[in-house]
Design a protein around this motif. Structure first.
Motif, short mmCIF file in Angstrom:
data_model
loop_
_atom_site.label_atom_id
_atom_site.label_comp_id
_atom_site.label_asym_id
_atom_site.label_seq_id
_atom_site.Cartn_x
_atom_site.Cartn_y
_atom_site.Cartn_z
N PRO A 1 0.81 -1.23 0.00
CA PRO A 1 0.00 0.00 0.00
C PRO A 1 0.84 1.27 0.00
CG PRO A 1 -0.84 -1.53 1.62
CD PRO A 1 0.45 -2.08 1.12
N LEU A 2 2.03 1.20 0.62
CA LEU A 2 2.89 2.38 0.61
C LEU A 2 3.36 2.71 -0.79
CD1 LEU A 2 5.14 1.83 3.75
CD2 LEU A 2 3.44 3.61 3.40
N LEU A 3 3.67 1.69 -1.56
CA LEU A 3 4.16 1.91 -2.92
C LEU A 3 3.05 2.37 -3.86
CD1 LEU A 3 6.51 -1.17 -3.21
CD2 LEU A 3 7.15 1.20 -2.78
N ARG A 4 1.82 1.94 -3.63
CA ARG A 4 0.71 2.27 -4.51
C ARG A 4 0.05 3.59 -4.15
NH1 ARG A 4 -2.82 -2.93 -4.13
NH2 ARG A 4 -1.97 -2.73 -2.07
N SER A 5 0.15 4.02 -2.94
CA SER A 5 -0.62 5.17 -2.47
C SER A 5 -0.02 6.49 -2.95
CB SER A 5 -0.67 5.15 -0.95
OG SER A 5 -1.30 6.30 -0.48
N GLN A 6 -0.90 7.45 -3.23
CA GLN A 6 -0.46 8.80 -3.60
C GLN A 6 -0.11 9.59 -2.34
OE1 GLN A 6 -0.02 9.35 -6.68
NE2 GLN A 6 -1.15 7.62 -7.48
N SER A 7 -0.80 9.27 -1.26
CA SER A 7 -0.59 9.99 0.00
C SER A 7 0.13 9.07 0.98
CB SER A 7 -1.94 10.40 0.56
OG SER A 7 -1.84 10.69 1.93
N ALA A 8 1.16 9.56 1.59
CA ALA A 8 1.94 8.74 2.53
C ALA A 8 1.12 8.37 3.75
CB ALA A 8 3.20 9.49 2.96
N LYS A 9 0.28 9.28 4.24
CA LYS A 9 -0.54 8.99 5.42
C LYS A 9 -1.54 7.88 5.13
CE LYS A 9 -2.26 12.08 8.59
NZ LYS A 9 -3.07 13.24 8.97
N LYS A 10 -2.22 7.96 3.98
CA LYS A 10 -3.19 6.92 3.61
C LYS A 10 -2.48 5.58 3.38
CE LYS A 10 -5.47 6.88 -0.39
NZ LYS A 10 -6.33 7.34 -1.47
N GLY A 11 -1.30 5.63 2.83
CA GLY A 11 -0.52 4.41 2.59
C GLY A 11 -0.11 3.74 3.88
N LEU A 12 0.26 4.52 4.89
CA LEU A 12 0.66 3.95 6.18
C LEU A 12 -0.52 3.29 6.89
CD1 LEU A 12 3.10 6.62 7.61
CD2 LEU A 12 3.63 4.31 6.87
N VAL A 13 -1.69 3.92 6.83
CA VAL A 13 -2.88 3.34 7.45
C VAL A 13 -3.25 2.03 6.75
CG1 VAL A 13 -5.34 3.66 7.87
CG2 VAL A 13 -3.75 5.52 8.33
N GLY A 14 -3.23 2.05 5.43
CA GLY A 14 -3.54 0.83 4.67
C GLY A 14 -2.54 -0.28 4.95
N ALA A 15 -1.27 0.08 5.05
CA ALA A 15 -0.24 -0.91 5.34
C ALA A 15 -0.43 -1.51 6.72
CB ALA A 15 1.13 -0.26 5.22
N ALA A 16 -0.75 -0.66 7.70
CA ALA A 16 -0.94 -1.16 9.07
C ALA A 16 -2.14 -2.09 9.14
CB ALA A 16 -1.11 0.01 10.03
N LEU A 17 -3.24 -1.72 8.50
CA LEU A 17 -4.43 -2.58 8.51
C LEU A 17 -4.17 -3.91 7.80
CD1 LEU A 17 -7.29 -0.02 7.87
CD2 LEU A 17 -6.80 -1.26 9.97
N THR A 18 -3.50 -3.84 6.66
CA THR A 18 -3.19 -5.06 5.91
C THR A 18 -2.27 -5.97 6.72
OG1 THR A 18 -3.40 -3.81 3.87
CG2 THR A 18 -2.33 -5.95 3.72
N ALA A 19 -1.27 -5.41 7.35
CA ALA A 19 -0.35 -6.21 8.16
C ALA A 19 -1.06 -6.84 9.34
CB ALA A 19 0.81 -5.34 8.65
N ALA A 20 -1.99 -6.12 9.94
CA ALA A 20 -2.74 -6.68 11.07
C ALA A 20 -3.59 -7.85 10.62
CB ALA A 20 -3.60 -5.60 11.70
N VAL A 21 -4.26 -7.72 9.48
CA VAL A 21 -5.10 -8.81 8.98
C VAL A 21 -4.25 -10.02 8.62
CG1 VAL A 21 -6.59 -9.50 7.06
CG2 VAL A 21 -6.96 -7.31 8.20
N VAL A 22 -3.15 -9.80 7.92
CA VAL A 22 -2.28 -10.93 7.55
C VAL A 22 -1.69 -11.57 8.80
CG1 VAL A 22 -0.12 -11.51 6.39
CG2 VAL A 22 -1.77 -10.05 5.26
N GLY A 23 -1.33 -10.76 9.79
CA GLY A 23 -0.80 -11.33 11.04
C GLY A 23 -1.82 -12.18 11.75
N LEU A 24 -3.07 -11.75 11.76
CA LEU A 24 -4.11 -12.55 12.40
C LEU A 24 -4.34 -13.86 11.65
CD1 LEU A 24 -6.75 -9.82 13.33
CD2 LEU A 24 -5.35 -11.17 14.89
N LEU A 25 -4.28 -13.81 10.32
CA LEU A 25 -4.52 -15.02 9.53
C LEU A 25 -3.38 -16.03 9.67
CD1 LEU A 25 -5.99 -13.52 6.24
CD2 LEU A 25 -7.20 -14.76 8.02
N THR A 26 -2.15 -15.55 9.79
CA THR A 26 -1.02 -16.49 9.88
C THR A 26 -0.90 -17.11 11.26
OG1 THR A 26 0.49 -14.67 10.39
CG2 THR A 26 0.31 -15.37 8.08
N ARG A 27 -1.50 -16.53 12.28
CA ARG A 27 -1.41 -17.11 13.63
C ARG A 27 -2.40 -18.23 13.84
NH1 ARG A 27 0.72 -12.38 14.16
NH2 ARG A 27 2.10 -11.70 15.81
N ARG A 28 -3.33 -18.44 12.98
CA ARG A 28 -4.35 -19.48 13.16
C ARG A 28 -3.79 -20.83 12.97
NH1 ARG A 28 -10.24 -17.82 11.55
NH2 ARG A 28 -10.28 -15.84 12.54
#
Length: 144
Positions: free
Chosen positions: A117-144
């Motif tokens: 999301p950081l690489l795709r985003s036009q805005s750095a702030k929006k990219g950081l939020v998207g990256a954090a949410l995506t990482a949280a979801v992937v982290g939850l899925l890999t711990r199962r």
């Protein structure tokens, strides 16, 4: 078009291979069941022979009790051996390697998901939020 026909041919060959392997396993299982039935009959005949041999000098009931006691001892030893749970060290190591590999895959996926999301985003702030949410979801899925 040729690619599809080759894929269809490969699928048909694989299907035939699985059917033939299944047929072979079924035949082996049937022959093994027949052998087990004859082994059981052999065991019964050995018990009868032992009973007749022991009954020559004794009462028939005492001979049957001697055979039953020997059977009980064999049953106890075999049951004790079957109940023991010895872990296979190779299986334990394989499980450890698998868990490590899956953890590393999860870590790599989380890193890539966080950076994408950081690489795709036009805005750095929006990219950081998207990256954090995506990482949280992937982290939850890999711990199962």
């Amino acid at each position: 078009m040729r690619l599809i026909s080759l894929l269809r041919l490969a699928a048909q060959a694989e299907s035939l291979r699985w059917r033939r392997m299944g047929r072979g396993y079924a035949i082996q299982a049937a022959l093994g069941a027949g052998a087990a039935a004859f082994a059981l009959m052999l065991l019964v005949m050995l018990h009868v022979a032992a009973l007749i041999w022991l009954a020559e000098g004794r009462n028939g009931v005492s001979a049957a009790l001697i055979i039953a006691f020997v059977d009980l001892v064999i049953l106890a030893v075999l049951g004790w051996l079957a109940a023991r749970h010895a872990e296979d060290p190779v299986a334990v190591e394989a499980e450890r390697v698998r868990n490590d590999a899956l953890r590393q895959v999860g870590d790599q996926t989380a890193r890539v998901a966080m950076l994408a999301p950081l690489l795709r985003s036009q805005s750095a702030k929006k990219g950081l939020v998207g990256a954090a949410l995506t990482a949280a979801v992937v982290g939850l899925l890999t711990r199962r």
